[in-house]
Design a protein around this motif. Structure first.
Motif, mmCIF file in Angstrom:
data_model
loop_
_atom_site.group_PDB
_atom_site.id
_atom_site.type_symbol
_atom_site.label_atom_id
_atom_site.label_comp_id
_atom_site.label_asym_id
_atom_site.label_seq_id
_atom_site.Cartn_x
_atom_site.Cartn_y
_atom_site.Cartn_z
ATOM 1 N N ASP A 186 0.842 -1.189 0.000
ATOM 2 C CA ASP A 186 0.000 0.000 0.000
ATOM 3 C C ASP A 186 0.882 1.245 0.000
ATOM 4 O O ASP A 186 1.860 1.325 0.750
ATOM 5 N N ILE A 187 0.524 2.199 -0.855
ATOM 6 C CA ILE A 187 1.217 3.480 -0.926
ATOM 7 C C ILE A 187 0.186 4.565 -0.676
ATOM 8 O O ILE A 187 -0.874 4.587 -1.316
ATOM 9 N N ASN A 188 0.467 5.453 0.258
ATOM 10 C CA ASN A 188 -0.395 6.607 0.515
ATOM 11 C C ASN A 188 0.070 7.751 -0.362
ATOM 12 O O ASN A 188 1.212 8.211 -0.246
ATOM 13 N N ILE A 189 -0.822 8.199 -1.250
ATOM 14 C CA ILE A 189 -0.544 9.350 -2.095
ATOM 15 C C ILE A 189 -1.323 10.522 -1.509
ATOM 16 O O ILE A 189 -2.553 10.523 -1.508
ATOM 17 N N GLY A 190 -0.600 11.492 -0.983
ATOM 18 C CA GLY A 190 -1.225 12.678 -0.401
ATOM 19 C C GLY A 190 -1.047 13.862 -1.325
ATOM 20 O O GLY A 190 0.056 14.108 -1.818
ATOM 21 N N VAL A 191 -2.133 14.595 -1.581
ATOM 22 C CA VAL A 191 -2.079 15.775 -2.433
ATOM 23 C C VAL A 191 -2.346 16.993 -1.561
ATOM 24 O O VAL A 191 -3.341 17.041 -0.832
ATOM 25 N N ALA A 192 -1.445 17.960 -1.619
ATOM 26 C CA ALA A 192 -1.525 19.167 -0.793
ATOM 27 C C ALA A 192 -1.383 20.395 -1.696
ATOM 28 O O ALA A 192 -0.891 20.289 -2.825
ATOM 29 N N PRO A 193 -1.805 21.564 -1.221
ATOM 30 C CA PRO A 193 -1.577 22.783 -2.012
ATOM 31 C C PRO A 193 -0.091 22.962 -2.309
ATOM 32 O O PRO A 193 0.766 22.501 -1.550
ATOM 33 N N GLY A 194 0.202 23.641 -3.405
ATOM 34 C CA GLY A 194 1.589 23.825 -3.835
ATOM 35 C C GLY A 194 2.474 24.524 -2.838
ATOM 36 O O GLY A 194 3.683 24.402 -2.902
ATOM 37 N N ASN A 195 1.900 25.221 -1.886
ATOM 38 C CA ASN A 195 2.713 25.917 -0.880
ATOM 39 C C ASN A 195 2.753 25.151 0.437
ATOM 40 O O ASN A 195 3.026 25.726 1.476
ATOM 41 N N SER A 196 2.511 23.853 0.373
ATOM 42 C CA SER A 196 2.429 23.068 1.612
ATOM 43 C C SER A 196 3.764 23.050 2.345
ATOM 44 O O SER A 196 4.828 23.149 1.746
#
Length: 166
Positions: free
Chosen positions: A48-58
């Motif tokens: 399992d791989i967790n792919i987290g998407v955050a705002p570009g300024n994270s």
């Protein structure tokens, strides 16, 4: 064990114009811009791989706005297409009633090269959240009733082919 993966950013939401992508908490793509793509890369398979998407300024994975858990098959080749909008209430609904929330569309059995030396292999992705079902055709190749979120099968076409979307 590993798989091959390409990531395409097609989420037109202004909030997601640039995103940071984290894999299992580690920054993998910094300021990944709308309408850009990665090359195919090797990724771990069978876990399992967790792919987290955050705002570009994270500042860290703690700023993630959406998380996806994926598990790639050993030897598989995939294309992940980031699409949709972060807050659907701020956008026109899809005319076909499809969910337009930010998500990943997945193309399994993706191709890194064409199967015929003198043709181009392509598939269609309907990624316009506010557009109705469309037909895509050109010189004898027809993809009909392609709705938001649909990914077509591959077609092999001459490189000079003109395409019309209706």
């Amino acid at each position: 064990p590993f798989a091959r993966l390409q990531v395409i950013h097609n989420a037109a939401d202004p909030i997601a114009s640039s995103v940071d992508v984290y894999l299992n908490g580690a920054l993998a793509l910094d300021d990944f811009a709308f309408r850009t793509a990665t090359p195919f890369i090797d990724v771990p398979a069978g876990v399992d791989i967790n792919i987290g998407v955050a705002p570009g300024n994270s500042g860290s994975v703690n700023d993630t706005i959406k998380n996806f858990v994926v598990n790639f098959a050993n030897g598989g080749t995939y294309i992940a297409i980031a699409n949709g909008v972060v807050d659907p209430t701020g956008f026109a609904p899809n005319p076909d009633g499809r969910n337009i929330s930010f998500t990943l569309f997945a193309k399994t059995d993706a191709r890194e090269t064409g199967i015929n030396n003198n043709k181009v292999d392509l598939f269609a992705v309907h990624g316009s959240t506010d557009a109705p079902t469309v037909n895509i055709f050109g010189l004898g190749i027809y993809l009909t009733n392609v709705s938001y979120g649909d990914l077509s099968n591959y077609v092999s076409v001459p490189a000079w082919r003109n395409w019309i979307v209706i």
